[in-house]
Design a protein around this motif. Structure first.
Motif, PDB file in Angstrom:
ATOM      1  N   VAL A 140       1.014  -1.166  -0.056  1.00 53.65           N
ATOM      2  CA  VAL A 140      -0.219  -0.392   0.218  1.00 53.65           C
ATOM      3  C   VAL A 140       0.653   0.935  -0.375  1.00 53.65           C
ATOM      4  N   PRO A 141       0.678   2.568  -1.175  1.00 47.80           N
ATOM      5  CA  PRO A 141       1.415   3.564  -0.986  1.00 47.80           C
ATOM      6  C   PRO A 141       1.078   4.835   0.324  1.00 47.80           C
ATOM      7  N   GLN A 142       1.314   4.263   1.354  1.00 46.93           N
ATOM      8  CA  GLN A 142       0.872   4.998   2.698  1.00 46.93           C
ATOM      9  C   GLN A 142       1.323   4.372   3.549  1.00 46.93           C
ATOM     10  N   LEU A 143       1.923   4.871   4.429  1.00 47.19           N
ATOM     11  CA  LEU A 143       2.767   4.660   5.773  1.00 47.19           C
ATOM     12  C   LEU A 143       1.412   4.747   7.130  1.00 47.19           C
ATOM     13  N   ARG A 144       0.502   3.388   7.448  1.00 43.71           N
ATOM     14  CA  ARG A 144      -0.888   4.024   8.084  1.00 43.71           C
ATOM     15  C   ARG A 144      -0.285   2.404   8.948  1.00 43.71           C
ATOM     16  N   GLU A 145      -0.079   3.263  10.114  1.00 40.18           N
ATOM     17  CA  GLU A 145      -0.375   1.830  11.099  1.00 40.18           C
ATOM     18  C   GLU A 145      -1.273   1.517  11.819  1.00 40.18           C
ATOM     19  N   ARG A 146      -1.845   0.288  12.383  1.00 40.95           N
ATOM     20  CA  ARG A 146      -3.349   0.118  12.329  1.00 40.95           C
ATOM     21  C   ARG A 146      -2.608  -0.826  13.557  1.00 40.95           C
ATOM     22  N   VAL A 147      -3.843  -1.803  14.484  1.00 44.47           N
ATOM     23  CA  VAL A 147      -3.354  -2.724  15.838  1.00 44.47           C
ATOM     24  C   VAL A 147      -4.570  -3.354  15.209  1.00 44.47           C
ATOM     25  N   PHE A 148      -4.373  -4.720  14.495  1.00 42.81           N
ATOM     26  CA  PHE A 148      -5.806  -6.099  14.371  1.00 42.81           C
ATOM     27  C   PHE A 148      -5.217  -7.167  16.103  1.00 42.81           C
ATOM     28  N   PHE A 149      -6.182  -7.305  16.548  1.00 43.56           N
ATOM     29  CA  PHE A 149      -6.534  -8.228  17.163  1.00 43.56           C
ATOM     30  C   PHE A 149      -7.109  -9.584  16.999  1.00 43.56           C
ATOM     31  N   ASN A 280       1.643   9.792   4.874  1.00 51.84           N
ATOM     32  CA  ASN A 280       1.308   9.643   5.216  1.00 51.84           C
ATOM     33  C   ASN A 280      -0.405   8.909   5.682  1.00 51.84           C
ATOM     34  N   THR A 281      -0.767   8.659   6.349  1.00 49.84           N
ATOM     35  CA  THR A 281      -1.835   7.774   6.493  1.00 49.84           C
ATOM     36  C   THR A 281      -3.152   8.478   5.893  1.00 49.84           C
ATOM     37  N   VAL A 282      -3.839   8.724   5.019  1.00 53.36           N
ATOM     38  CA  VAL A 282      -4.492   8.603   4.838  1.00 53.36           C
ATOM     39  C   VAL A 282      -5.884   9.646   5.847  1.00 53.36           C
ATOM     40  N   THR A 283      -6.407  10.175   5.836  1.00 50.80           N
ATOM     41  CA  THR A 283      -7.283  10.833   6.847  1.00 50.80           C
ATOM     42  C   THR A 283      -8.704  11.117   6.477  1.00 50.80           C
ATOM     43  N   THR A 284      -9.960  10.994   7.307  1.00 51.96           N
ATOM     44  CA  THR A 284     -11.185  11.543   6.305  1.00 51.96           C
ATOM     45  C   THR A 284     -11.149  13.114   5.896  1.00 51.96           C
ATOM     46  N   LEU A 285      -9.950  13.926   5.930  1.00 51.64           N
ATOM     47  CA  LEU A 285      -9.932  15.465   5.949  1.00 51.64           C
ATOM     48  C   LEU A 285      -9.153  15.223   4.186  1.00 51.64           C
ATOM     49  N   PRO A 286      -9.363  15.695   3.074  1.00 55.16           N
ATOM     50  CA  PRO A 286      -8.899  15.298   1.966  1.00 55.16           C
ATOM     51  C   PRO A 286      -7.970  16.561   2.011  1.00 55.16           C
ATOM     52  N   GLU A 287      -8.165  18.116   2.355  1.00 57.63           N
ATOM     53  CA  GLU A 287      -7.560  19.035   3.106  1.00 57.63           C
ATOM     54  C   GLU A 287      -6.300  18.915   3.650  1.00 57.63           C
ATOM     55  N   ASP A 288      -5.988  17.501   3.912  1.00 54.20           N
ATOM     56  CA  ASP A 288      -4.708  17.417   4.897  1.00 54.20           C
ATOM     57  C   ASP A 288      -3.482  17.611   3.663  1.00 54.20           C
ATOM     58  N   PHE A 289      -3.896  16.945   2.578  1.00 54.68           N
ATOM     59  CA  PHE A 289      -2.780  16.943   1.572  1.00 54.68           C
ATOM     60  C   PHE A 289      -2.993  17.646   0.727  1.00 54.68           C
ATOM     61  N   ILE A 290      -1.699  17.911  -0.147  1.00 53.61           N
ATOM     62  CA  ILE A 290      -2.017  18.757  -1.405  1.00 53.61           C
ATOM     63  C   ILE A 290      -0.928  18.048  -2.844  1.00 53.61           C
ATOM     64  N   HIS A 291      -1.570  17.550  -3.925  1.00 53.54           N
ATOM     65  CA  HIS A 291      -1.147  17.201  -4.437  1.00 53.54           C
ATOM     66  C   HIS A 291      -0.119  17.672  -5.054  1.00 53.54           C
ATOM     67  N   TYR A 292       0.931  16.496  -5.825  1.00 57.08           N
ATOM     68  CA  TYR A 292       2.107  16.658  -5.659  1.00 57.08           C
ATOM     69  C   TYR A 292       2.796  17.324  -6.880  1.00 57.08           C
ATOM     70  N   GLU A 293       2.006  17.676  -8.007  1.00 54.87           N
ATOM     71  CA  GLU A 293       1.868  17.719  -9.297  1.00 54.87           C
ATOM     72  C   GLU A 293       0.974  18.695  -9.670  1.00 54.87           C
ATOM     73  N   GLN A 294       0.007  19.364  -8.726  1.00 55.32           N
ATOM     74  CA  GLN A 294      -1.127  19.510  -9.125  1.00 55.32           C
ATOM     75  C   GLN A 294      -1.530  20.563  -7.695  1.00 55.32           C
ATOM     76  N   ASN A 295      -1.616  22.113  -7.770  1.00 55.61           N
ATOM     77  CA  ASN A 295      -1.999  22.934  -6.984  1.00 55.61           C
ATOM     78  C   ASN A 295      -3.434  23.286  -6.657  1.00 55.61           C
ATOM     79  N   ARG A 296      -4.293  21.537  -6.252  1.00 55.54           N
ATOM     80  CA  ARG A 296      -5.096  21.410  -5.143  1.00 55.54           C
ATOM     81  C   ARG A 296      -4.911  19.880  -4.276  1.00 55.54           C
ATOM     82  N   ILE A 297      -6.063  19.956  -3.874  1.00 57.92           N
ATOM     83  CA  ILE A 297      -5.475  18.202  -2.944  1.00 57.92           C
ATOM     84  C   ILE A 297      -6.269  17.460  -3.942  1.00 57.92           C
TER      85      ILE A 297
END
Length: 365
Positions: A140-149, A280-297
């Motif tokens: 997965v292209p994301q550094l997302r850590e989660r716990v699994f029981f 980094n971890t994808v959240t429910t808030l898309p405005e946490d990220f900016i696209h690397y090529e376009q000036n948009r989320i």
């Protein structure tokens, strides 16, 4: 779970939009109700399945009270929703259980929630253990850590799914051991570059670029129509702010480099994607990220790619909502951010399936 070779009988969720997305893509019934008001018998009846048909119960109780991404609230009533999950487990008594949460559950209340889960499942007859997994280690292209029981009846030992990828969690993926048994981490650019043609305020129902990597080909499959790929119409002021970010930079980085008066924002969780590293971890808030090529989320589709959802998986409901409506009409962005990355879920499903089949093969022999 389906890709791991398991048949999904039914599910339940409180949000109608999430249930609609689920039924559209997974195909099985998704009972829409607050699980605190859903008795096991009602779930069986409305889900159209019998308890003795079930080998595995999978759950992801909401994690807002545990998450370090939001308020760390010991008294959040959602913290107790794992109990409803365990009530279903107690009624069904499946061969195996799988429950996901954020890593904050391990430390909150000095580990009391973790201990309750382990003790309760032990009382129900399960040998249960937990593990922290990073989605990037499973393609997965994301550094997302989660716990699994994970728990098994009959004392079966819990084992980790086999890791497939490796890389640096602290810096850009620039070095890789060619003799390693693992593949290098999937980078942001290698995941979404074929979707990067979309400018501010634009939408597309078809692909404009050919796939450039194995990951992009895997996510596309034989899909021809492009779903959920609509970019927000940012103002010139917002676009100018986004343009000040360099790849991988956060608000603090930009303020240190050019001064806070040049960036002018109260939101400090924004980060520009680094194309040569997982996000980094994808959240429910898309405005946490900016696209690397376009000036948009990012678009819903781009974030779904980062989560490893295949392109045929179409998200239903409103694309985004604001304020209190976000908790009632769960938007597409939140559905993506709430999810367990499918490639990680598949790895877990395969590990559990092999363990269960191994038990049965030994018993038959």
């Amino acid at each position: 779970m389906q890709r791991a070779g398991l048949e999904v009988l039914a599910a339940t969720d409180i949000h109608e939009t999430a249930a609609k997305t689920y039924k559209e893509n997974i195909g099985s019934e998704c009972v829409t109700k607050d699980i605190r008001d859903l008795s096991p018998n009602e779930f069986f009846e409305r889900g159209n399945f019998e308890p003795d048909e079930v080998d595995l119960v999978v759950g992801g109780p909401p994690c807002k009270g545990f998450s370090t991404a939001g308020p760390f609230d010991v008294d959040d009533p959602r913290n107790d929703l794992f109990r409803q999950y365990l009530e279903i487990v107690e009624e069904i008594q499946p061969d195996a259980i799988l429950m996901e949460n954020v890593k904050g559950i391990l430390s909150m209340h000095d580990g009391a929630f973790k201990q309750q889960i382990l003790e309760h499942t032990d009382e129900l007859g399960y040998n249960t253990d937990y593990m922290r997994l990073n989605a990037a280690n499973y393609g997965v292209p994301q550094l997302r850590e989660r716990v699994f029981f994970i728990g098994y009846q009959n004392g079966e030992k819990v084992s980790r799914p086999e890791q497939s990828h490796t890389g640096s969690k602290q810096k850009r993926v620039t070095e890789y051991d060619a003799d390693s048994d693992f593949k290098p981490y999937v980078t942001t650019k290698s995941a979404v570059n074929d979707l990067a043609f979309l400018g501010v305020g634009e939408e597309s129902l078809e692909y404009k670029r050919d796939p450039e990597t194995d990951y992009q080909e895997r996510m596309r499959g034989d899909q021809s129509e492009l779903y959920n790929h609509k970019a927000p119409n940012h103002s010139e002021r917002i676009q100018e702010r986004f343009a000040k970010f360099r790849p991988g930079e956060s608000v603090d980085d930009v303020e240190s480099r050019i001064g806070a008066d040049k960036i002018k924002t109260k939101k400090h969780t924004i980060q520009k994607w680094d194309p040569e590293a997982p996000t980094n971890t994808v959240t429910t808030l898309p405005e946490d990220f900016i696209h690397y090529e376009q000036n948009r989320i990012p678009t819903v589709r781009e974030l779904a790619r980062i989560q490893s959802f295949p392109d045929w998986f179409e998200f239903k409901g409103p694309r985004t909502t604001g304020g209190k409506r976000r908790s009632t009409a769960l938007p597409q962005y939140s559905q993506v951010g709430n999810a367990v990355p499918p490639l990680l879920a598949e790895a877990l499903g395969r590990e559990i399936r092999v363990t269960l089949l191994g038990e049965k093969k030994v018993a038959q022999s």
